[in-house]
Design a protein around this motif. Structure first.
Motif, PDB file in Angstrom:
ATOM      1  N   GLU A 106     -13.686 -12.363   8.262  1.00  0.00           N
ATOM      2  CA  GLU A 106     -13.568 -11.841   9.737  1.00  0.00           C
ATOM      3  C   GLU A 106     -15.800 -11.131   9.226  1.00  0.00           C
ATOM      4  OE1 GLU A 106     -10.261  -8.975   9.989  1.00  0.00           O
ATOM      5  OE2 GLU A 106     -10.845  -9.102  12.335  1.00  0.00           O
ATOM      6  N   TYR A 135       1.053  -1.043  -0.117  1.00  0.00           N
ATOM      7  CA  TYR A 135      -0.179  -0.119  -0.088  1.00  0.00           C
ATOM      8  C   TYR A 135       0.627   1.394   0.039  1.00  0.00           C
ATOM      9  CZ  TYR A 135      -3.166  -3.069   1.627  1.00  0.00           C
ATOM     10  OH  TYR A 135      -4.574  -4.191   0.859  1.00  0.00           O
ATOM     11  N   GLU A 172     -10.234 -15.573  11.753  1.00  0.00           N
ATOM     12  CA  GLU A 172     -10.849 -14.788  12.971  1.00  0.00           C
ATOM     13  C   GLU A 172     -12.065 -16.104  13.357  1.00  0.00           C
ATOM     14  OE1 GLU A 172      -8.363 -13.455  14.787  1.00  0.00           O
ATOM     15  OE2 GLU A 172      -7.773 -11.965  14.025  1.00  0.00           O
ATOM     16  N   LEU A 218       3.384   1.501   2.674  1.00  0.00           N
ATOM     17  CA  LEU A 218       3.600  -0.049   3.486  1.00  0.00           C
ATOM     18  C   LEU A 218       3.776  -0.728   3.118  1.00  0.00           C
ATOM     19  CD1 LEU A 218       2.690  -0.219   6.787  1.00  0.00           C
ATOM     20  CD2 LEU A 218       0.352  -1.106   5.591  1.00  0.00           C
ATOM     21  N   PRO A 250      -0.297 -10.995  15.542  1.00  0.00           N
ATOM     22  CA  PRO A 250      -1.108  -9.841  16.254  1.00  0.00           C
ATOM     23  C   PRO A 250      -1.954  -9.176  15.366  1.00  0.00           C
ATOM     24  CG  PRO A 250       2.093  -9.403  16.047  1.00  0.00           C
ATOM     25  CD  PRO A 250       1.560 -10.903  15.309  1.00  0.00           C
ATOM     26  N   ASN A 251      -2.846  -8.641  15.782  1.00  0.00           N
ATOM     27  CA  ASN A 251      -3.372  -7.698  14.991  1.00  0.00           C
ATOM     28  C   ASN A 251      -2.258  -6.633  13.918  1.00  0.00           C
ATOM     29  OD1 ASN A 251      -5.653  -8.095  16.313  1.00  0.00           O
ATOM     30  ND2 ASN A 251      -5.522  -5.897  17.776  1.00  0.00           N
ATOM     31  N   GLY A 252      -2.489  -6.316  12.828  1.00  0.00           N
ATOM     32  CA  GLY A 252      -1.982  -5.624  11.833  1.00  0.00           C
ATOM     33  C   GLY A 252      -0.915  -6.044  11.515  1.00  0.00           C
ATOM     34  N   ALA A 253      -0.623  -7.499  11.063  1.00  0.00           N
ATOM     35  CA  ALA A 253       0.221  -8.363  10.684  1.00  0.00           C
ATOM     36  C   ALA A 253       0.622  -8.699   9.461  1.00  0.00           C
ATOM     37  CB  ALA A 253       0.456  -9.614  12.071  1.00  0.00           C
ATOM     38  N   GLY A 254      -0.793  -8.185   8.749  1.00  0.00           N
ATOM     39  CA  GLY A 254      -0.931  -8.921   7.916  1.00  0.00           C
ATOM     40  C   GLY A 254      -1.412 -10.407   7.313  1.00  0.00           C
ATOM     41  N   LYS A 255      -2.360 -11.091   8.318  1.00  0.00           N
ATOM     42  CA  LYS A 255      -3.135 -11.994   8.226  1.00  0.00           C
ATOM     43  C   LYS A 255      -4.418 -11.455   6.845  1.00  0.00           C
ATOM     44  CE  LYS A 255      -4.304 -12.642  12.530  1.00  0.00           C
ATOM     45  NZ  LYS A 255      -3.654 -11.174  12.926  1.00  0.00           N
ATOM     46  N   THR A 256      -4.829 -10.629   7.352  1.00  0.00           N
ATOM     47  CA  THR A 256      -6.281 -10.633   6.529  1.00  0.00           C
ATOM     48  C   THR A 256      -5.937 -10.267   5.298  1.00  0.00           C
ATOM     49  OG1 THR A 256      -7.423 -10.410   8.795  1.00  0.00           O
ATOM     50  CG2 THR A 256      -8.302  -9.259   5.946  1.00  0.00           C
ATOM     51  N   THR A 257      -5.257  -9.586   4.620  1.00  0.00           N
ATOM     52  CA  THR A 257      -4.824  -9.425   3.255  1.00  0.00           C
ATOM     53  C   THR A 257      -3.783 -10.593   2.227  1.00  0.00           C
ATOM     54  OG1 THR A 257      -3.735  -7.299   4.816  1.00  0.00           O
ATOM     55  CG2 THR A 257      -2.756  -7.613   2.487  1.00  0.00           C
ATOM     56  N   ALA A 270       2.246  -4.409   3.359  1.00  0.00           N
ATOM     57  CA  ALA A 270       1.369  -5.110   4.386  1.00  0.00           C
ATOM     58  C   ALA A 270       2.076  -6.753   4.555  1.00  0.00           C
ATOM     59  CB  ALA A 270       0.124  -5.401   4.053  1.00  0.00           C
TER      60      ALA A 270
HETATM   61  P1  ATP Z   1      -5.631  -7.524  12.468  1.00  0.00           P
HETATM   62  O1  ATP Z   1      -6.224  -8.325  12.703  1.00  0.00           O
HETATM   63  O2  ATP Z   1      -6.011  -6.403  13.458  1.00  0.00           O
HETATM   64  O3  ATP Z   1      -7.128  -7.545  11.238  1.00  0.00           O
HETATM   65  P2  ATP Z   1      -4.367  -8.128   9.844  1.00  0.00           P
HETATM   66  O4  ATP Z   1      -2.789  -9.170  10.495  1.00  0.00           O
HETATM   67  O5  ATP Z   1      -5.098  -8.890   9.784  1.00  0.00           O
HETATM   68  O6  ATP Z   1      -5.030  -7.405  11.444  1.00  0.00           O
HETATM   69  P3  ATP Z   1      -3.738  -7.059   8.150  1.00  0.00           P
HETATM   70  O7  ATP Z   1      -5.600  -5.858   8.170  1.00  0.00           O
HETATM   71  O8  ATP Z   1      -3.780  -7.054   6.695  1.00  0.00           O
HETATM   72  O9  ATP Z   1      -4.064  -6.838   8.938  1.00  0.00           O
HETATM   73  O10 ATP Z   1      -3.340  -5.025   7.939  1.00  0.00           O
HETATM   74  C1  ATP Z   1      -1.728  -4.906   7.517  1.00  0.00           C
HETATM   75  C2  ATP Z   1      -1.380  -4.005   7.325  1.00  0.00           C
HETATM   76  O11 ATP Z   1      -1.940  -3.525   6.148  1.00  0.00           O
HETATM   77  C3  ATP Z   1      -2.046  -2.674   8.241  1.00  0.00           C
HETATM   78  O12 ATP Z   1      -0.405  -2.163   8.669  1.00  0.00           O
HETATM   79  C4  ATP Z   1      -2.405  -2.496   8.418  1.00  0.00           C
HETATM   80  O13 ATP Z   1      -3.136  -0.990   8.535  1.00  0.00           O
HETATM   81  C5  ATP Z   1      -2.461  -2.554   6.441  1.00  0.00           C
HETATM   82  N1  ATP Z   1      -3.929  -1.706   5.365  1.00  0.00           N
HETATM   83  C6  ATP Z   1      -4.412  -3.033   5.049  1.00  0.00           C
HETATM   84  N2  ATP Z   1      -5.535  -2.761   4.302  1.00  0.00           N
HETATM   85  C7  ATP Z   1      -5.063  -1.869   3.995  1.00  0.00           C
HETATM   86  C8  ATP Z   1      -5.481  -0.617   2.663  1.00  0.00           C
HETATM   87  N3  ATP Z   1      -6.827  -0.905   2.536  1.00  0.00           N
HETATM   88  N4  ATP Z   1      -4.970   0.822   2.731  1.00  0.00           N
HETATM   89  C9  ATP Z   1      -3.814   0.613   3.410  1.00  0.00           C
HETATM   90  N5  ATP Z   1      -3.748  -0.312   4.463  1.00  0.00           N
HETATM   91  C10 ATP Z   1      -3.618  -1.446   4.319  1.00  0.00           C
END
Ligand code: ATP
Length: 238
Positions: free
Chosen positions: A86, A16, A163, A19, A40-47, A21
């Motif tokens: 999620e 992004y 999740e 960043l 952890p939160n924000g690690a990149g799992k959902t992406t 991700a």
């Molecule tokens: P969570 O459990 O909080 O959802 P996660 O491990 O699933 O966390 P992701 O949602 O994959 O993490 O996010 C990974 C990183 O990418 C984070 O820093 C998030 O802020 C960033 N991110 C996710 N989607 C976008 C987007 N559309 N635009 C910019 N940054 C993004």
């Protein structure tokens, strides 16, 4: 690639603005295993989950689903995957039966196979008694079972759960974890979670992702020792 691989991900990146991700993530899911994707939160799992289910384009990388290249043959490859996001898009004003029939049609099941597919998904998710109830009137645990039922309605090779126990009470959590183990007997399963015991209870193998990069990959039995002696534990729920 071994013939037993249901998923093969090679050098996945998602950028992004400003960043990264997901950074150079490679892994495989083998037939008959439940793979935990822990971080952890924000690690990149959902992406990562969004990319491998074909809902988000990677910046680069290669993804094979049951031998099909997701980027070259998206429709066929997506047919091999069931996804519980999620926040599953449940249509709460429908009954369970109506919703699952709708999902079956979305997955292009043949008209004459829909009733059997719905019955089978309900049976596997313990929903036989609630087919005529409005989704809105079900407990959160049962709503999550409906979310899982829609993910398996087309008998995919792989089920991806993002999740799946967040927001549930302890009994509902235990039941959903049992269901995840059962799913693993028939599908390859990827479980994305930030909850360490969830992985320990349900998974065969685990990968830990932190700041977009895989930092650990091993059999779940080897996780305890490693976690105690490292900083991987930071930010994970225990
Ligand atoms: P969570 O459990 O909080 O959802 P996660 O491990 O699933 O966390 P992701 O949602 O994959 O993490 O996010 C990974 C990183 O990418 C984070 O820093 C998030 O802020 C960033 N991110 C996710 N989607 C976008 C987007 N559309 N635009 C910019 N940054 C993004």
């Amino acid at each position: 690639m071994s013939n037993d691989n249901l998923i093969s991900v090679e050098h996945l990146y998602r950028r992004y603005a400003g960043l990264v991700a997901v950074k150079d993530v490679s892994f495989e899911l083998q037939r008959g295993e439940v793979l935990g994707f822990l971080g952890p939160n924000g690690a990149g799992k959902t992406t990562t989950m969004q990319i491998i289910t074909g809902n988000l384009a990677p910046t680069s990388g290669r993804i094979l689903i049951n031998g099909l290249d997701l980027l070259d043959r998206p429709r066929q490859a997506k047919g091999e995957i069931g996804y519980l996001p999620e926040q599953p898009p449940l249509y709460r004003e429908l009954t369970v039966d109506e919703y699952l029939r709708f999902c079956a049609r979305l997955n292009r099941l043949r008209r004459d196979t829909i009733t059997a597919a719905v019955d089978r998904a309900k049976q596997r998710c313990g929903l036989e008694q609630v087919g005529r109830r409005l989704i809105n009137n079900l407990s959160k645990g049962y709503q999550q079972r409906v979310g899982i039922a829609q993910a398996i309605i087309h008998s995919p090779a792989v089920v991806v759960l993002d999740e799946p126990t967040v927001g549930l009470d302890p009994i509902q959590i235990r039941e959903i974890r049992e269901l995840i183990r059962e799913l693993g007997e028939e599908h390859g399963v990827i479980l994305s979670t930030h909850i360490l015991p969830e992985v320990q209870m349900t998974c065969d193998r685990v990968q830990i992702i932190n700041r977009g990069q895989l930092v650990f990959s091993d059999h779940v039995d080897n996780l305890d020792r490693r976690m105690q002696s490292s900083s991987l534990i930071l930010g994970l729920q225990q």
